[in-house]
Design a protein around this motif. Structure first.
Motif, PDB file in Angstrom:
ATOM      1  N   ARG A  55      97.368  48.689   0.528  1.00 28.46           N
ATOM      2  CA  ARG A  55      97.159  47.262  -0.038  1.00 28.46           C
ATOM      3  C   ARG A  55      95.811  46.583   0.846  1.00 28.46           C
ATOM      4  NH1 ARG A  55     101.466  44.227  -1.313  1.00 28.46           N
ATOM      5  NH2 ARG A  55     101.069  42.561  -0.004  1.00 28.46           N
ATOM      6  N   ASN A  58      92.517  46.613  -1.779  1.00 27.54           N
ATOM      7  CA  ASN A  58      92.152  45.507  -2.618  1.00 27.54           C
ATOM      8  C   ASN A  58      92.445  44.203  -2.088  1.00 27.54           C
ATOM      9  OD1 ASN A  58      94.787  45.288  -2.778  1.00 27.54           O
ATOM     10  ND2 ASN A  58      95.037  45.286  -5.012  1.00 27.54           N
ATOM     11  N   ARG A  59      92.489  44.071  -0.773  1.00 23.20           N
ATOM     12  CA  ARG A  59      92.476  42.771   0.054  1.00 23.20           C
ATOM     13  C   ARG A  59      93.874  42.129  -0.214  1.00 23.20           C
ATOM     14  NH1 ARG A  59      87.997  38.747   0.919  1.00 23.20           N
ATOM     15  NH2 ARG A  59      88.880  38.464   2.574  1.00 23.20           N
ATOM     16  N   LEU A  60      94.995  42.858  -0.485  1.00 27.16           N
ATOM     17  CA  LEU A  60      96.292  42.209  -0.756  1.00 27.16           C
ATOM     18  C   LEU A  60      96.629  42.164   1.014  1.00 27.16           C
ATOM     19  CD1 LEU A  60      98.271  43.486  -3.494  1.00 27.16           C
ATOM     20  CD2 LEU A  60      97.255  41.322  -3.259  1.00 27.16           C
ATOM     21  N   VAL A  80      86.787  38.368  -4.263  1.00 26.38           N
ATOM     22  CA  VAL A  80      87.980  39.229  -4.212  1.00 26.38           C
ATOM     23  C   VAL A  80      88.514  39.365  -5.743  1.00 26.38           C
ATOM     24  CG1 VAL A  80      89.505  37.115  -3.992  1.00 26.38           C
ATOM     25  CG2 VAL A  80      90.154  39.209  -3.206  1.00 26.38           C
ATOM     26  N   ARG A  81      88.366  38.442  -6.635  1.00 19.54           N
ATOM     27  CA  ARG A  81      88.890  38.795  -8.022  1.00 19.54           C
ATOM     28  C   ARG A  81      88.199  39.925  -8.549  1.00 19.54           C
ATOM     29  NH1 ARG A  81      89.564  32.443  -9.367  1.00 19.54           N
ATOM     30  NH2 ARG A  81      90.422  31.952  -7.486  1.00 19.54           N
ATOM     31  N   ARG A  84      89.266  43.106  -7.254  1.00 21.83           N
ATOM     32  CA  ARG A  84      90.538  43.549  -7.922  1.00 21.83           C
ATOM     33  C   ARG A  84      90.404  44.100  -9.059  1.00 21.83           C
ATOM     34  NH1 ARG A  84      93.763  38.915  -4.714  1.00 21.83           N
ATOM     35  NH2 ARG A  84      93.935  39.460  -2.590  1.00 21.83           N
ATOM     36  N   ARG A  85      89.505  43.632  -9.821  1.00 26.28           N
ATOM     37  CA  ARG A  85      89.331  44.155 -11.277  1.00 26.28           C
ATOM     38  C   ARG A  85      88.716  45.609 -11.114  1.00 26.28           C
ATOM     39  NH1 ARG A  85      90.541  40.598 -15.005  1.00 26.28           N
ATOM     40  NH2 ARG A  85      89.385  41.710 -16.750  1.00 26.28           N
ATOM     41  N   MET A  89      95.485  48.467  -9.007  1.00 22.29           N
ATOM     42  CA  MET A  89      96.726  48.765  -8.181  1.00 22.29           C
ATOM     43  C   MET A  89      97.851  48.851  -9.086  1.00 22.29           C
ATOM     44  SD  MET A  89      98.259  47.204  -4.742  1.00 22.29           S
ATOM     45  CE  MET A  89      97.684  48.318  -3.275  1.00 22.29           C
ATOM     46  N   VAL A 107      97.836  41.785 -20.088  1.00 18.77           N
ATOM     47  CA  VAL A 107      97.750  40.597 -18.972  1.00 18.77           C
ATOM     48  C   VAL A 107      96.666  40.440 -18.156  1.00 18.77           C
ATOM     49  CG1 VAL A 107      99.023  40.252 -16.826  1.00 18.77           C
ATOM     50  CG2 VAL A 107     100.645  41.334 -18.525  1.00 18.77           C
ATOM     51  N   GLY A 108      95.988  41.743 -17.725  1.00 20.97           N
ATOM     52  CA  GLY A 108      94.703  41.226 -17.147  1.00 20.97           C
ATOM     53  C   GLY A 108      93.474  41.106 -17.939  1.00 20.97           C
ATOM     54  N   ARG A 150      98.218  49.202 -17.786  1.00 17.32           N
ATOM     55  CA  ARG A 150      97.862  47.712 -17.526  1.00 17.32           C
ATOM     56  C   ARG A 150      96.838  47.653 -16.655  1.00 17.32           C
ATOM     57  NH1 ARG A 150     102.902  44.799 -15.210  1.00 17.32           N
ATOM     58  NH2 ARG A 150     102.262  45.969 -13.439  1.00 17.32           N
ATOM     59  N   ALA A 151      96.802  48.573 -15.535  1.00 14.90           N
ATOM     60  CA  ALA A 151      95.795  48.468 -14.730  1.00 14.90           C
ATOM     61  C   ALA A 151      94.334  49.140 -15.174  1.00 14.90           C
ATOM     62  CB  ALA A 151      96.274  49.325 -13.386  1.00 14.90           C
ATOM     63  N   VAL A 154      91.756  46.634 -17.151  1.00 19.52           N
ATOM     64  CA  VAL A 154      90.621  45.768 -16.559  1.00 19.52           C
ATOM     65  C   VAL A 154      89.530  46.590 -16.173  1.00 19.52           C
ATOM     66  CG1 VAL A 154      91.982  43.941 -16.036  1.00 19.52           C
ATOM     67  CG2 VAL A 154      91.499  45.743 -14.380  1.00 19.52           C
TER      68      VAL A 154
ATOM     69  N   LEU B 163      97.883  39.215  -9.169  1.00  9.35           N
ATOM     70  CA  LEU B 163      96.660  38.990  -8.377  1.00  9.35           C
ATOM     71  C   LEU B 163      95.877  40.500  -8.514  1.00  9.35           C
ATOM     72  CD1 LEU B 163      98.298  37.157  -5.190  1.00  9.35           C
ATOM     73  CD2 LEU B 163      96.657  36.417  -6.999  1.00  9.35           C
ATOM     74  N   ALA B 164      96.711  41.443  -8.382  1.00  5.81           N
ATOM     75  CA  ALA B 164      96.119  42.944  -8.152  1.00  5.81           C
ATOM     76  C   ALA B 164      95.034  43.003  -9.566  1.00  5.81           C
ATOM     77  CB  ALA B 164      97.260  43.620  -8.114  1.00  5.81           C
ATOM     78  N   LEU B 165      95.538  42.366 -10.528  1.00  4.63           N
ATOM     79  CA  LEU B 165      94.707  42.692 -11.959  1.00  4.63           C
ATOM     80  C   LEU B 165      93.485  41.682 -11.904  1.00  4.63           C
ATOM     81  CD1 LEU B 165      97.786  42.783 -14.383  1.00  4.63           C
ATOM     82  CD2 LEU B 165      96.016  44.817 -13.842  1.00  4.63           C
ATOM     83  N   GLY B 166      93.259  40.935 -10.643  1.00  2.98           N
ATOM     84  CA  GLY B 166      92.217  40.012 -10.555  1.00  2.98           C
ATOM     85  C   GLY B 166      92.558  38.853 -11.025  1.00  2.98           C
ATOM     86  N   LEU B 167      93.640  38.425 -11.257  1.00  2.00           N
ATOM     87  CA  LEU B 167      93.917  36.894 -12.097  1.00  2.00           C
ATOM     88  C   LEU B 167      93.828  36.093 -10.663  1.00  2.00           C
ATOM     89  CD1 LEU B 167      96.821  37.438 -14.466  1.00  2.00           C
ATOM     90  CD2 LEU B 167      94.392  37.723 -15.033  1.00  2.00           C
ATOM     91  N   ASP B 252      92.866  34.846  -2.021  1.00  2.00           N
ATOM     92  CA  ASP B 252      93.947  35.035  -3.281  1.00  2.00           C
ATOM     93  C   ASP B 252      95.068  35.771  -2.764  1.00  2.00           C
ATOM     94  OD1 ASP B 252      92.061  33.581  -4.554  1.00  2.00           O
ATOM     95  OD2 ASP B 252      91.524  35.009  -5.856  1.00  2.00           O
ATOM     96  N   ARG B 253      95.518  35.951  -1.419  1.00  2.00           N
ATOM     97  CA  ARG B 253      96.549  36.361  -1.067  1.00  2.00           C
ATOM     98  C   ARG B 253      97.968  35.549  -1.016  1.00  2.00           C
ATOM     99  NH1 ARG B 253      93.245  39.553   2.746  1.00  2.00           N
ATOM    100  NH2 ARG B 253      93.073  37.696   3.724  1.00  2.00           N
TER     101      ARG B 253
END
Lengths: 230, 261
Positions: A55, A58-60, A80-81, A84-85, A89, A107-108, A150-151, A154, B163-167, B252-253
């Protein structure tokens, strides 16, 4: 990009990464590299910190101290966005977010054409599924593969997979494994977390073995020492 | 009584009505509900609080002007925000969000009604009408914040998947936010739907008791219902939107919920 000869470029660089939660160290000074074009397994018993490490990529999660870089740039310096693209994940039991298969893939990335959706579903071996079915009605293995589509929608450079098959029966797990192997065969970098090194070994180039938050071994999955259980 | 004004109970009448509290205490004792003491305390508190408010209102109506009335409303907003924000465990600075939500709802609603001349700009009107607005805004802001906090607990995986999809956080939180707002606001909409059919609302009841013609009383009540509807939406949406901003950090967490104390 598929890795051919010579040492593969570093995708992620971990530099003395430590994570403390509730006063307890979850990760304790982990330093290593994750290579581009490889399938890398992070293995260890439950509670060894492997999901937390995933985690962080991707900076979660954010390291308490230490540094993680993506292609040489420290993560906090990247938007960060867009990170994540680039770093997709999929969770162990991915949440289904919409009411239709094709909406789920979008969705993405809302702008996907029907042809794009078809192509993504083909990549995850779901081309036979009707597009108007409810994702929650799919089997566990199908949901896992839909979450992969879905992942992938993007356009990530690497996929992070958290125990992608541990919640599935044998047959479903094999279907997911073969999709992951197919993606890796096309040159996509994959980092997957598993408590089961034997399972992961067939898919992976590198294994990082964690125990109690420390990196205790790393290397060829056939040769690392991992005493954790299945 | 010769006037059209209803017979307002004397203090002796109030004392007599305390018999009903006694009945409640006896029932609690007979049925072993263990509520007797609480009933007595509640009844005593109601008496003390209302006596204090009555004395204060008397003073404000006689001596204080409009500024005192607005100060009164401001204090109500502070208390209401404290209560509404206290319901949202796990949301950072929830009370601040509630204060803003309720404060803006009250200021806008009262501002519009006063500017349009719908209600009189005198303390005797501003305080009770404002009080209704504050109370409705408090309930919906509190409910909205509480549902928002629940969403953080229940829907973390769904939010993080987005969020993990960059939204952006706003997009990732849209679904739980909308569910929270519908849950928080439906009671206000339902109350408006059935007004007069199931209950005779407070303002109208009060006016009728005070001897006002029902046809005049309902006009007042219609204004009250409309203003409460507007205030409810403003308070819930604004406080939840502010809460949403504090739920995500600069990377964005989604923040971790504080352990329930």
């Amino acid at each position: 990009m598929p890795h051919t000869d010579g040492p593969a470029p570093e995708l992620f660089t971990l530099d003395v990464v430590t994570f403390v939660a509730g006063g307890r160290p979850i990760l304790d000074g982990v330093s290593d590299h994750i290579h581009e074009g490889h399938v890398t397994a992070i293995v260890g018993p439950s509670g060894s910190g492997k999901s937390t490490l995933l985690r962080m990529l991707n900076r979660l999660e954010e390291p308490t101290s230490g540094r993680i870089s993506f292609r040489g740039t420290p993560l906090p310096e990247l938007d960060v966005r867009s990170l994540r693209r680039r770093v997709g994940m999929v969770a162990q039991r991915p949440a289904m977010l919409t009411g239709r298969i094709d909406d789920e893939v979008r969705v993405g990335e809302l702008a996907l054409t029907d042809a794009d959706v078809d192509e993504l579903l083909t990549r995850v071996a779901l081309d036979h599924i009707e597009r108007d079915r409810h994702p929650a009605d799919l089997s566990g293995g199908e949901q896992q593969r839909l979450a992969l589509a879905r992942a992938l929608a993007v356009g990530p450079e690497v996929l992070l997979l958290d125990e992608p098959t541990s919640a599935l029966d044998r047959k479903a797990a094999q279907s997911v494994d073969s999709v992951i192997a197919g993606l890796a065969g096309m040159g996509l970098s994959v980092v997957l977390v598993s408590h089961d090194l034997q399972r992961a070994a067939a898919l992976t180039h590198d294994a990082l073995v964690l125990d109690h938050g420390q990196l205790v071994d790393r290397g060829d999955p056939a040769h690392v020492t991992y005493l954790g259980g299945a | 009584m010769e006037s059209t004004t209803a017979n307002i109970p004397s203090w002796i009448g109030v004392a007599a009505s305390a018999t009903l509290v006694l009945i409640a205490v006896v029932i609690s004792w007979r049925e072993r509900l263990g509520l007797g003491r609480e009933v007595a305390v509640a009844a005593a508190r109601a008496l003390a609080q209302l006596a204090l408010v009555g004395a204060l209102l008397l003073f404000v109506f006689d001596r204080g002007g409009l500024p005192t009335a607005f100060a009164w409303l401001a204090i109500m907003v502070v208390i209401a925000g404290h209560v509404a924000g206290g319901r949202a465990r796990g949301i950072p600075r929830a009370r601040v969000h509630a204060w803003w939500g309720i404060g803006v709802a009250v200021a806008s609603t009262m501002g519009i009604l006063l500017a349009l001349g719908t209600i009189d700009a005198v303390p005797r009107v501003v305080i009770p009408v404002g009080g209704m607005v504050v109370s409705t805004a408090m309930v919906t802001a509190g409910l909205g914040l509480q549902r928002t906090a629940d969403a953080v607990d229940d829907q973390r995986a769904r939010i993080e998947a987005r969020l993990a999809l960059g939204l952006a956080p706003r997009e990732a939180f849209l679904e739980p936010y909308r569910t929270a707002m519908r849950t928080a606001l439906l009671p206000a909409v339902d109350t408006t739907k059935v007004v007069g059919l199931i209950s005779l609302p407070g303002a109208m009841t009060g006016l009728i008791l005070a001897g006002v013609d029902p046809w005049d009383a309902i006009r007042y009540q219609i204004v009250v219902m409309y203003m409460l509807l507007g205030a409810a939406f403003m308070a819930a949406v604004l406080s939840a939107r502010l809460a949403q901003r504090s739920l995500f950090d600069d990377a964005d967490r989604l923040v971790r919920a504080a352990p329930a104390s």
